[in-house]
Motif scaffolding. Sequence first.
Motif, PDB file in Angstrom:
ATOM      1  N   LYS A 125      69.174  79.983   8.238  1.00 46.72           N
ATOM      2  CA  LYS A 125      69.673  78.992   7.289  1.00 46.72           C
ATOM      3  C   LYS A 125      68.815  77.726   7.338  1.00 46.72           C
ATOM      4  CE  LYS A 125      74.180  76.908   6.208  1.00 46.72           C
ATOM      5  NZ  LYS A 125      75.588  76.886   6.668  1.00 46.72           N
ATOM      6  N   ALA A 126      68.453  77.278   8.533  1.00 46.27           N
ATOM      7  CA  ALA A 126      67.609  76.086   8.678  1.00 46.27           C
ATOM      8  C   ALA A 126      66.219  76.316   8.095  1.00 46.27           C
ATOM      9  CB  ALA A 126      67.511  75.674  10.144  1.00 46.27           C
ATOM     10  N   ILE A 127      65.663  77.483   8.353  1.00 43.36           N
ATOM     11  CA  ILE A 127      64.331  77.801   7.812  1.00 43.36           C
ATOM     12  C   ILE A 127      64.378  77.845   6.289  1.00 43.36           C
ATOM     13  CG2 ILE A 127      62.590  79.631   7.641  1.00 43.36           C
ATOM     14  CD1 ILE A 127      63.270  80.259  10.651  1.00 43.36           C
ATOM     15  N   CYS A 140      71.368  73.465  13.712  1.00 38.62           N
ATOM     16  CA  CYS A 140      69.958  73.833  13.894  1.00 38.62           C
ATOM     17  C   CYS A 140      69.078  72.813  13.189  1.00 38.62           C
ATOM     18  CB  CYS A 140      69.687  75.229  13.352  1.00 38.62           C
ATOM     19  SG  CYS A 140      67.998  75.802  13.697  1.00 38.62           S
ATOM     20  N   TYR A 141      68.159  72.252  13.944  1.00 48.00           N
ATOM     21  CA  TYR A 141      67.183  71.286  13.444  1.00 48.00           C
ATOM     22  C   TYR A 141      65.878  72.016  13.128  1.00 48.00           C
ATOM     23  CZ  TYR A 141      63.602  67.652  13.586  1.00 48.00           C
ATOM     24  OH  TYR A 141      62.544  66.845  13.295  1.00 48.00           O
ATOM     25  N   CYS A 142      65.276  71.655  11.996  1.00 48.70           N
ATOM     26  CA  CYS A 142      63.992  72.237  11.618  1.00 48.70           C
ATOM     27  C   CYS A 142      63.134  71.164  10.952  1.00 48.70           C
ATOM     28  CB  CYS A 142      64.200  73.401  10.645  1.00 48.70           C
ATOM     29  SG  CYS A 142      62.670  74.224  10.142  1.00 48.70           S
ATOM     30  N   ASP A 143      61.890  71.043  11.416  1.00 50.02           N
ATOM     31  CA  ASP A 143      60.961  70.104  10.784  1.00 50.02           C
ATOM     32  C   ASP A 143      59.683  70.797  10.324  1.00 50.02           C
ATOM     33  OD1 ASP A 143      59.487  70.543  13.085  1.00 50.02           O
ATOM     34  OD2 ASP A 143      59.714  68.510  13.861  1.00 50.02           O
ATOM     35  N   GLY A 144      59.722  72.114  10.248  1.00 44.60           N
ATOM     36  CA  GLY A 144      58.547  72.880   9.836  1.00 44.60           C
ATOM     37  C   GLY A 144      57.727  73.380  11.006  1.00 44.60           C
ATOM     38  N   ARG A 145      57.872  72.730  12.167  1.00 45.26           N
ATOM     39  CA  ARG A 145      57.165  73.161  13.383  1.00 45.26           C
ATOM     40  C   ARG A 145      58.148  73.519  14.490  1.00 45.26           C
ATOM     41  NH1 ARG A 145      55.218  68.314  11.993  1.00 45.26           N
ATOM     42  NH2 ARG A 145      56.082  67.366  13.844  1.00 45.26           N
ATOM     43  N   THR A 146      59.237  72.779  14.533  1.00 40.08           N
ATOM     44  CA  THR A 146      60.221  72.920  15.599  1.00 40.08           C
ATOM     45  C   THR A 146      61.524  73.459  15.041  1.00 40.08           C
ATOM     46  OG1 THR A 146      59.255  70.981  16.672  1.00 40.08           O
ATOM     47  CG2 THR A 146      61.438  71.653  17.412  1.00 40.08           C
ATOM     48  N   ARG A 177      62.367  75.335   3.703  1.00 40.92           N
ATOM     49  CA  ARG A 177      61.476  75.833   2.641  1.00 40.92           C
ATOM     50  C   ARG A 177      61.825  75.237   1.281  1.00 40.92           C
ATOM     51  NH1 ARG A 177      61.516  81.935   4.880  1.00 40.92           N
ATOM     52  NH2 ARG A 177      59.810  81.693   6.365  1.00 40.92           N
ATOM     53  N   LEU A 178      63.100  74.938   1.067  1.00 41.90           N
ATOM     54  CA  LEU A 178      63.526  74.319  -0.192  1.00 41.90           C
ATOM     55  C   LEU A 178      63.235  72.822  -0.224  1.00 41.90           C
ATOM     56  CD1 LEU A 178      67.024  76.007  -0.678  1.00 41.90           C
ATOM     57  CD2 LEU A 178      64.991  76.370  -2.088  1.00 41.90           C
ATOM     58  N   ALA A 179      63.428  72.131   0.903  1.00 45.59           N
ATOM     59  CA  ALA A 179      63.377  70.668   0.920  1.00 45.59           C
ATOM     60  C   ALA A 179      62.073  70.083   1.453  1.00 45.59           C
ATOM     61  CB  ALA A 179      64.539  70.131   1.754  1.00 45.59           C
ATOM     62  N   LEU A 180      61.440  70.780   2.390  1.00 47.51           N
ATOM     63  CA  LEU A 180      60.198  70.322   3.011  1.00 47.51           C
ATOM     64  C   LEU A 180      60.316  68.944   3.668  1.00 47.51           C
ATOM     65  CD1 LEU A 180      57.617  71.632   0.396  1.00 47.51           C
ATOM     66  CD2 LEU A 180      58.232  72.667   2.601  1.00 47.51           C
ATOM     67  N   VAL A 181      61.481  68.679   4.269  1.00 47.02           N
ATOM     68  CA  VAL A 181      61.711  67.455   5.037  1.00 47.02           C
ATOM     69  C   VAL A 181      62.425  67.842   6.337  1.00 47.02           C
ATOM     70  CG1 VAL A 181      61.837  65.935   3.011  1.00 47.02           C
ATOM     71  CG2 VAL A 181      63.931  66.996   3.900  1.00 47.02           C
ATOM     72  N   LEU A 225      72.312  71.166  -1.059  1.00 52.52           N
ATOM     73  CA  LEU A 225      71.574  72.349  -1.502  1.00 52.52           C
ATOM     74  C   LEU A 225      72.390  73.588  -1.190  1.00 52.52           C
ATOM     75  CD1 LEU A 225      68.019  71.570  -0.038  1.00 52.52           C
ATOM     76  CD2 LEU A 225      68.752  71.330  -2.419  1.00 52.52           C
ATOM     77  N   ASP A 226      72.360  74.539  -2.079  1.00 46.40           N
ATOM     78  CA  ASP A 226      72.994  75.821  -1.832  1.00 46.40           C
ATOM     79  C   ASP A 226      71.949  76.717  -1.177  1.00 46.40           C
ATOM     80  OD1 ASP A 226      74.919  77.761  -1.779  1.00 46.40           O
ATOM     81  OD2 ASP A 226      74.683  78.321  -3.887  1.00 46.40           O
ATOM     82  N   VAL A 227      72.045  76.859   0.125  1.00 43.90           N
ATOM     83  CA  VAL A 227      71.059  77.609   0.909  1.00 43.90           C
ATOM     84  C   VAL A 227      71.589  79.017   1.156  1.00 43.90           C
ATOM     85  CG1 VAL A 227      69.798  77.671   3.087  1.00 43.90           C
ATOM     86  CG2 VAL A 227      70.288  75.484   2.008  1.00 43.90           C
ATOM     87  N   PRO A 228      70.779  80.032   0.865  1.00 48.25           N
ATOM     88  CA  PRO A 228      71.233  81.398   1.141  1.00 48.25           C
ATOM     89  C   PRO A 228      71.477  81.601   2.631  1.00 48.25           C
ATOM     90  CG  PRO A 228      69.025  81.391   0.127  1.00 48.25           C
ATOM     91  CD  PRO A 228      69.440  79.971   0.333  1.00 48.25           C
ATOM     92  N   GLU A 229      72.539  82.349   2.937  1.00 49.00           N
ATOM     93  CA  GLU A 229      72.884  82.617   4.333  1.00 49.00           C
ATOM     94  C   GLU A 229      72.692  84.096   4.635  1.00 49.00           C
ATOM     95  OE1 GLU A 229      76.859  81.209   4.960  1.00 49.00           O
ATOM     96  OE2 GLU A 229      76.298  79.131   4.625  1.00 49.00           O
TER      97      GLU A 229
END
Length: 180
Positions: free
Chosen positions: A48-50, A110-116, A54-58, A31-35
């Motif tokens: 970037k992780a957030i 950076c790890y992101c799961d929507g909560r963490t 938001r794009l992938a929801l995983v 994915l091309d994620v805006p920085e």
Amino acid sequence: MVYFVSSNERKIEDMAYAWKAGETPLRILQLDVPEVLSSDLDIVVREKAIAAYRLALVPLFVEHGGLFIEHLNGFPGPLVKPFWERLQDRICALIPAGLSRAARVVQKVCYCDGRTLRVYSGTTLGEIACERRGDAGVDWEPMFIPAGHTRTLGQMPREERLRCSASAEALRAFRSDIGL
């Protein structure tokens, strides 16, 4: 299940290579994620992780780094991508002969799961070469000589380059923390 998100083919290849020793395969989302443009690496990698989430929801992780050159007061730091795009090999010439070529690379995962949201860091000390040497690695790596080495990251085969890699260090910390 966790995904690595990047649009950079070389980063994907390096991350897959560094990940291969694990029990689970690396899952990739190209994915091309805006920085965000910021001199604060933590802000850049978190945003970037957030944005990726938001794009992938995983559950996912992203990587971003900075090249901190002592002679340039730590510049370009996390702004290395636009800096590289404009100057490329001329970065070596920005440091006059006889002055410190010391630099450090800081990579963050950076790890992101929507909560963490968790950030893991790796650092490699070294110096900027007097000229570009080699073609391996990402962008500026053929100009960075890790401490204790005589070759640039760009001259090293992938396995050796990743042993010196701040990115691989951050990845190991992440995997250890989440048990992958």
